[in-house]
Design a protein around this motif. Structure first.
Motif, PDB file in Angstrom:
ATOM      1  N   ALA A 720       0.828  -1.199   0.000  1.00  0.00           N
ATOM      2  CA  ALA A 720       0.000   0.000   0.000  1.00  0.00           C
ATOM      3  C   ALA A 720       0.868   1.258   0.000  1.00  0.00           C
ATOM      4  CB  ALA A 720      -0.920  -0.007   1.217  1.00  0.00           C
ATOM      5  N   ILE A 721       1.969   1.233   0.763  1.00  0.00           N
ATOM      6  CA  ILE A 721       2.877   2.391   0.792  1.00  0.00           C
ATOM      7  C   ILE A 721       3.490   2.613  -0.586  1.00  0.00           C
ATOM      8  CG2 ILE A 721       5.062   3.234   1.746  1.00  0.00           C
ATOM      9  CD1 ILE A 721       4.311   1.755   4.342  1.00  0.00           C
ATOM     10  N   SER A 723       2.249   1.780  -3.421  1.00  0.00           N
ATOM     11  CA  SER A 723       1.202   2.287  -4.308  1.00  0.00           C
ATOM     12  C   SER A 723       1.003   3.785  -4.112  1.00  0.00           C
ATOM     13  CB  SER A 723      -0.100   1.529  -4.037  1.00  0.00           C
ATOM     14  OG  SER A 723      -1.143   2.029  -4.834  1.00  0.00           O
ATOM     15  N   GLN A 724       0.986   4.232  -2.856  1.00  0.00           N
ATOM     16  CA  GLN A 724       0.827   5.658  -2.589  1.00  0.00           C
ATOM     17  C   GLN A 724       1.986   6.469  -3.159  1.00  0.00           C
ATOM     18  OE1 GLN A 724       0.366   6.046   1.644  1.00  0.00           O
ATOM     19  NE2 GLN A 724      -1.477   4.754   1.713  1.00  0.00           N
ATOM     20  N   LEU A 725       3.208   5.943  -3.022  1.00  0.00           N
ATOM     21  CA  LEU A 725       4.380   6.654  -3.540  1.00  0.00           C
ATOM     22  C   LEU A 725       4.368   6.740  -5.059  1.00  0.00           C
ATOM     23  CD1 LEU A 725       7.178   5.246  -1.196  1.00  0.00           C
ATOM     24  CD2 LEU A 725       6.305   7.585  -1.254  1.00  0.00           C
ATOM     25  N   THR A 726       3.994   5.646  -5.718  1.00  0.00           N
ATOM     26  CA  THR A 726       3.953   5.683  -7.194  1.00  0.00           C
ATOM     27  C   THR A 726       2.941   6.710  -7.678  1.00  0.00           C
ATOM     28  OG1 THR A 726       2.348   3.871  -7.225  1.00  0.00           O
ATOM     29  CG2 THR A 726       4.668   3.282  -7.419  1.00  0.00           C
ATOM     30  N   THR A 727       1.829   6.845  -6.954  1.00  0.00           N
ATOM     31  CA  THR A 727       0.813   7.831  -7.342  1.00  0.00           C
ATOM     32  C   THR A 727       1.293   9.251  -7.064  1.00  0.00           C
ATOM     33  OG1 THR A 727      -0.951   6.248  -6.859  1.00  0.00           O
ATOM     34  CG2 THR A 727      -1.568   8.574  -6.960  1.00  0.00           C
ATOM     35  N   SER A 728       1.852   9.476  -5.851  1.00  0.00           N
ATOM     36  CA  SER A 728       2.282  10.826  -5.470  1.00  0.00           C
ATOM     37  C   SER A 728       3.434  11.321  -6.331  1.00  0.00           C
ATOM     38  CB  SER A 728       2.694  10.850  -3.997  1.00  0.00           C
ATOM     39  OG  SER A 728       1.625  10.492  -3.165  1.00  0.00           O
ATOM     40  N   LYS A 730       4.283  10.036  -9.259  1.00  0.00           N
ATOM     41  CA  LYS A 730       4.048   9.761 -10.684  1.00  0.00           C
ATOM     42  C   LYS A 730       5.224   8.999 -11.286  1.00  0.00           C
ATOM     43  CE  LYS A 730       1.000  13.742 -11.418  1.00  0.00           C
ATOM     44  NZ  LYS A 730       0.868  14.078  -9.990  1.00  0.00           N
ATOM     45  N   LYS A 733       6.712   1.774 -10.020  1.00  0.00           N
ATOM     46  CA  LYS A 733       7.293   1.242  -8.790  1.00  0.00           C
ATOM     47  C   LYS A 733       8.708   0.718  -8.983  1.00  0.00           C
ATOM     48  CE  LYS A 733       5.170  -3.372  -9.101  1.00  0.00           C
ATOM     49  NZ  LYS A 733       4.274  -4.331  -8.394  1.00  0.00           N
TER      50      LYS A 733
END
Length: 887
Positions: A720-721, A723-728, A730, A733
């Motif tokens: 989950a962490i 995933s959040q980093l890849t979104t924030s 951009k 992974k």
């Protein structure tokens, strides 16, 4: 007569006289009051006290012992050693005084060709307790000893107790007279080294309580059985039978001494101080070897600290003998060769032992180098100040922080033409020892008196059914409240409950106790802990959650199945990790300890360096491949010898009986002695995820892992962490690591530029600050707050620049807020210092106003605290102090 032959003659004699020969217990005792097996009787305490029924009426053994309370006497007397072997014969309610005296005298004085030890009766003396007429008369009747060689002595020498509540009784000691060349006449009562105590016969017949000291207690009555506990020092017999002057020159010790002589280039027997050092080396190397063969490893606490102290005393002694380099490779190999006939494990396990020894030596040699640098600096500072003595506090700091021995400190200091304030050092050492003794006494007072379990244990062993059952019907045998047996316990009470049978696992072998409940007609108990207070007895600490429970009531133990399953997974996973480590690192990566609880494992193993990321990944993959392969987990109960022959690994320091439980996972791939609870096939473990790897000593590492659902939840949280980093950010992974490294580098660059701007801004205030100078007597004072600063170094740099601008007599005190805390930097020039302004003292004055501390050199010092709002008051305090000095 070789030491091993003496031991064998002893055991043969007593076996012939109906004694069961008992193998030596480990040096690591499970007695909570002791770190080590300090006497031959320690393994027999449960039988002697009557807590556990003795499995034999009479026994004999050769017990390994470690005792360090007389460590400073090692090498100075003929008989003091830290490791020693105690020959003993034991009677549990069988023969008593007459039998013990008869056996001892016959073995000692029988001819060697008849299997005896061949001592001449005219060389033997005996002491008895002054009030023990029975023993005195038996010696006269059973032997040809004349009256004058039987001496009556007081309780301080001839009455035995452990110093704790329990068994006690008078004793009779046998001494060998070495002759007038070794001291004065007069028998053992003279307490002279001429008379060597070789055998102590303890007539254990009383139980004592209210122990005020080792010789001041209350006798509450006789023991259920009168017992015999004897101890004959094998090393003392050996040096007498081998015709040498002391135990250090016997066949099991002298080879190490000879290697030390060879390495030093000195001659044994020429110089008393050097001879003592040679003997210390010989004794301590053997003790260290034997401790490590029983699984002790060097550390900073407990048993490991004692081992480390012994090994460092060896290094110190060799250094004082003129050898600065490594010596353990030669010394330990010599001890191995001298001891392997009696203890084959020191040879078979030598790779592991030498790994620990060499790593510890290398570490301490580096420590000595660091300590030497600090000592050299102290010597230089003392000489520069015109002093002739190093302070006791400095010597104590070297000892306490660096492990730097005081005699080595004194030697180096004396070579530099100085001395050490030894009185002050000794005072600090005495204070430290007093604190340690107080702590030890406190811990000893907190230990439970296990005699309360004696009657319960006499009813038989607690039957553990938990290997196959999660629920077992039984009967309540006993209830203990605050260590006292009670008939009943009511709701809300926390008590100990003893059952005849239980399905609940008692904490042992690294596995924590089961959770669960105990229920019966009209009551329910929540299980808080499960332990084995004495061998063979399981005690459940419980809270009565409803009803009232009484002795002899029916009881059903119920295991928390979910917690048990997770604990099984963790314990079996520990075996997989152990096997994976050995596959990856080799066979010397052996277990040094573990902890298993539901969903988590911690595993300590012998290894001298950190594991690389690749190695950790490999270990994790091997363990999980074993899970994937769904290996069969089997258990067998067999004799200890059969298990060892099959290649089963034992946990060093763990106590095993004649019959052991062997756990196989995938056949011989993972084969260990283990009493814990396991899954039936490896796939039940689910998942093993390593979460940490760290050092727990110079030669020990620790890995930690989550297991089963706990491992899955951890990995899901990490997913989950990510995933959040890849979104924030951009960022895909697989590129996150590179992107985060780039951001970190950019942030570091930005912080550096900001610091440069702040430093320039501070420099811009230089003219303003220099212009704020005021005269205070002979001083030119600048005392100003400059707001916020990036670091104390920036404030210090600015203060030094202001000092140069102000000129002769400058005292500069600048205050600032650094990272939310107040800092005051004080600098002085040579003129101001000559007039009495000391930066260190002024910084302490400022720090007092700030609610903190400070100090430093006379020219530059720093103070700090917690109250930023007090900075103006701190600067005023500096100015006031200067005004007072100038007045």
């Amino acid at each position: 007569m070789k030491t091993a032959e003496i031991a064998q003659r002893y055991l043969d004699y007593f076996e012939k006289n109906g004694h069961t020969i008992v193998p030596s217990a480990s040096l690591v005792t499970d007695d909570p009051a002791l770190l080590f097996t300090v006497a031959g009787m320690v393994p027999f305490i449960p039988y002697l006290s009557g807590d556990v029924p003795a499995p034999y009426a009479r026994a004999a053994d050769n017990q390994k012992c470690i005792r360090t309370n007389d460590i400073e006497e090692v090498g100075k007397t003929p008989r003091h050693g830290t490791f020693f072997q105690m020959l003993g014969n034991w009677s549990f309610g069988d023969y008593f005084k007459e039998g013990a005296i008869r056996y001892a005298w016959e073995l000692l004085t029988s001819a060697e060709e008849d299997g005896g030890l061949g001592f001449d009766p005219k060389d033997l003396w005996v002491t008895v307790y002054e009030e023990d007429d029975e023993a005195h008369d038996l010696w006269l009747r059973l032997t040809d000893l004349p009256e004058e060689r039987i001496q009556r002595l007081g309780k301080d020498t001839n009455y035995w107790s452990t110093g704790l509540p329990g068994p006690a009784g008078p004793c009779s000691e046998i001494f060998f007279d070495r002759g007038p060349a070794y001291g004065i006449d007069g028998g053992p009562a003279t307490d002279d080294d001429r008379y060597v105590e070789i055998w102590n016969l303890v007539f254990m017949q009383y139980e004592i309580t209210d122990v005020r000291s080792k010789y001041d207690f209350t006798i509450v009555g006789e023991l259920p059985n009168k017992n015999i506990d004897t101890g004959m020092g094998l090393e003392r017999i050996a040096f007498l039978k081998q015709g040498v002057d002391n135990m250090y020159e016997t066949d099991q010790v002298r080879p190490v001494l000879d290697i030390a002589v060879s390495l030093s280039g000195k001659t044994y027997g020429e110089n008393h101080e050097d001879d003592v050092r040679f003997r210390v080396v010989a004794d301590h190397v053997r003790s260290s070897l034997m401790l490590m063969s029983d699984g002790v490893t060097p550390s900073n606490e407990g048993r490991g600290y004692i081992l480390r102290r012994l090994m460092r005393r060896v290094i110190r002694a060799m250094r004082l003998l003129g050898v600065d380099g490594p010596t353990f490779a030669d010394l330990f190999a010599a001890s191995r060769d001298a001891m392997k006939e009696a203890y084959p494990v020191v040879a078979s396990d030598y790779d592991r032992i030498s790994q620990y020894a060499l790593a510890e030596e290398a570490t301490f040699l580096r420590t000595l180098a660091a300590g030497s640098e600090n000592l050299d600096a102290s010597i230089a500072a003392t000489k520069a100040a015109g002093g002739d003595r190093i302070g006791g506090a400095e010597a104590f700091l070297l000892h306490d922080t660096y492990g730097f021995p005081i005699d080595l400190t004194m030697e180096i200091v004396e070579e530099a033409g100085l001395s050490v304030d030894r009185d002050a050092f000794d005072t600090l050492m005495q204070e430290q020892r007093a604190r340690a003794k107080a702590d030890a006494r406190s811990r000893k007072r907190q230990l439970a008196d296990t005699s309360v379990y004696r009657d319960l244990r006499a009813k038989g062993e607690t039957v553990f059914t938990g290997y196959t059952e999660l629920e077992t019907e039984s009967t309540i045998l006993g209830i203990l409240a605050d260590g006292v047996s009670v008939p009943r316990a009511a709701e809300g009470q926390i008590v100990e409950v003893i059952l005849a049978e239980t399905a609940l696992y008692a904490e042992s072998g690294g596995q924590v106790a089961d959770k669960g409940t105990i229920v019966g007609p009209g009551y329910a108990l929540e299980v808080l802990d499960v332990q084995r207070p004495v061998p063979g007895l399981v005690s459940h600490t419980v809270e009565v959650t409803s009803g009232e429970v009484g002795v002899d009531q029916p009881a059903t133990s119920l295991v928390d199945a979910v917690n048990r399953r997770a604990a099984q997974q963790a314990h079996s996973a520990t075996h997989l990790v152990h096997a994976a480590l050995r596959d990856t690192l080799g066979k010397t990566a052996t277990q040094a300890g573990s902890l298993n609880r539901a969903g988590y494992l911690r595993f300590d193993f012998s290894w001298g360096q950190a594991l690389s990321d690749a190695t950790k990944s490999e270990v994790e993959e091997i363990a999980n491949n074993a899970v994937r392969d769904n290996l069969e987990v089997t258990t067998r109960v067999l004799s200890l010898d059969e298990a060892k022959a099959a290649g089963a690994m034992a946990l060093f320091g763990e106590k095993y009986g004649d019959m052991v439980r062997m756990v196989d996972i995938g056949g011989p791939w993972s084969r260990e002695l283990c009493g814990g609870i396991h899954v039936t096939r490896s796939a039940e473990i689910g998942l093993v995820s390593l979460i940490g790897e760290s050092s727990v000593g110079a030669s020990n590492r620790r890995v930690e892992a989550l297991v089963g659902l706990d491992a899955f939840r951890e990995l899901a949280a990490e997913r989950a962490i990510v995933s959040q980093l890849t979104t924030s950010l951009k960022t895909p992974k697989d590129q996150l690591a590179v992107r985060i490294a780039e951001l970190a580098a950019s942030l570091k660059t930005a912080e550096k530029r900001i610091a440069q701007f702040e430093a320039k801004a501070l420099e811009g205030r230089l003219p303003e600050l220099a212009a704020s100078v005021s005269a205070v007597g002979a001083y030119r004072v600048v005392a100003q707050s400059i707001g916020t600063a990036a670091s104390g170094d920036d404030v210090r740099s600015l203060a030094l620049q202001v000092r140069e601008r102000v000129g002769a007599g400058a005292v500069v005190a600048l205050g600032a807020e650094v990272a939310g805390r107040p800092v005051v930097i004080v600098v002085t020039d040579e003129t101001a210092r000559g007039a009495g302004a000391k930066a260190g003292a002024l910084a302490k004055t400022a720090a007092a106003a700030l609610g903190g501390g400070g100090g430093g050199r006379d020219d530059v010092a720093q103070g700090g605290g917690t109250d930023v709002a007090a900075l103006p008051a701190a600067l005023v305090a500096v100015t006031s102090a200067l005004e007072t000095a100038a007045a």
